[in-house]
Write a protein that holds these residues in place. Structure first.
Motif, short mmCIF file in Angstrom:
data_model
loop_
_atom_site.label_atom_id
_atom_site.label_comp_id
_atom_site.label_asym_id
_atom_site.label_seq_id
_atom_site.Cartn_x
_atom_site.Cartn_y
_atom_site.Cartn_z
N THR A 66 1.83 -12.97 -10.15
CA THR A 66 1.79 -14.35 -10.66
C THR A 66 0.44 -14.99 -10.40
O THR A 66 0.13 -16.03 -10.94
CB THR A 66 2.89 -15.20 -9.99
N SER A 67 -0.35 -14.40 -9.53
CA SER A 67 -1.71 -14.91 -9.30
C SER A 67 -2.59 -13.73 -8.91
O SER A 67 -2.09 -12.72 -8.43
CB SER A 67 -1.70 -15.97 -8.21
N PRO A 68 -3.89 -13.86 -9.12
CA PRO A 68 -4.80 -12.74 -8.84
C PRO A 68 -4.81 -12.33 -7.37
O PRO A 68 -5.16 -11.21 -7.04
CB PRO A 68 -6.18 -13.28 -9.23
N ASN A 69 -4.43 -13.26 -6.47
CA ASN A 69 -4.46 -12.96 -5.04
C ASN A 69 -3.15 -12.42 -4.52
O ASN A 69 -3.03 -12.15 -3.33
CB ASN A 69 -4.79 -14.23 -4.25
N ARG A 70 -2.22 -12.31 -5.41
CA ARG A 70 -0.87 -11.93 -4.96
C ARG A 70 -0.86 -10.51 -4.40
O ARG A 70 -1.33 -9.57 -5.03
CB ARG A 70 0.08 -12.02 -6.13
N LYS A 71 -0.32 -10.34 -3.21
CA LYS A 71 -0.26 -9.02 -2.59
C LYS A 71 1.16 -8.64 -2.25
O LYS A 71 1.46 -7.49 -2.01
CB LYS A 71 -1.08 -9.00 -1.29
N TYR A 72 2.04 -9.63 -2.14
CA TYR A 72 3.39 -9.37 -1.66
C TYR A 72 4.43 -9.87 -2.65
O TYR A 72 4.17 -10.79 -3.40
CB TYR A 72 3.61 -10.08 -0.31
N CYS A 73 5.61 -9.26 -2.59
CA CYS A 73 6.72 -9.77 -3.37
C CYS A 73 7.12 -11.11 -2.75
O CYS A 73 6.74 -11.42 -1.62
CB CYS A 73 7.89 -8.78 -3.35
N SER A 74 7.93 -11.89 -3.46
CA SER A 74 8.21 -13.24 -2.98
C SER A 74 8.93 -13.22 -1.63
O SER A 74 8.70 -14.07 -0.78
CB SER A 74 9.02 -14.03 -4.01
N ARG A 75 9.80 -12.20 -1.44
CA ARG A 75 10.52 -12.14 -0.17
C ARG A 75 9.57 -11.91 1.00
O ARG A 75 9.63 -12.56 2.03
CB ARG A 75 11.55 -11.01 -0.21
#
Ligand SMILES: [Zn+2]
Length: 112
Positions: A23-32
């Motif tokens: 959802t964003s370029p910095n995303r590294k983890y799932c929401s949980r």
């Protein structure tokens, strides 16, 4: 909506490896996992400690008189103090001089 979903890029969560939409370029983890990490005490402690350090070590925006007064409060010269702050050795230096809580010392410092 089906058309749009084709464009979703999936990343593997760095924590659990689960495929999660980016959802964003910095995303590294799932929401949980992102939630877990944000709430972890280590993370909180670290960011608080970082804030505190920034707070008293950041000489930018302080007047020369202020920095000089701070240096004197620690029994250092202006040059020794700024060099130690910029080299990152200020903690060790102050600790070796018996200043366990530099922030508390600085709170009592008044610039002329
Ligand atoms: Zn995960």
């Amino acid at each position: 909506m089906a058309q749009k979903e084709k464009n979703i890029v999936y990343i593997e969560c760095h924590c659990c490896g689960e495929k999660t939409p980016r959802t964003s370029p910095n995303r590294k983890y799932c929401s949980r996992c992102a939630e877990k990490i944000a709430k972890s005490p280590t993370r909180k402690r670290r960011s608080k400690a970082a804030e505190r350090l920034l707070d008293w070590r950041d000489l930018r925006g302080k007047s020369l008189n202020r920095v000089d007064a701070e240096a004197k409060a620690f029994g250092l010269s202006y040059g020794q103090y700024t060099a130690a702050v910029y080299s990152g050795g200020i903690d060790a230096l102050l600790r070796s001089r018996g200043f366990i809580d530099p922030k508390a010392v600085l709170m009592g410092v008044k610039a002329r």
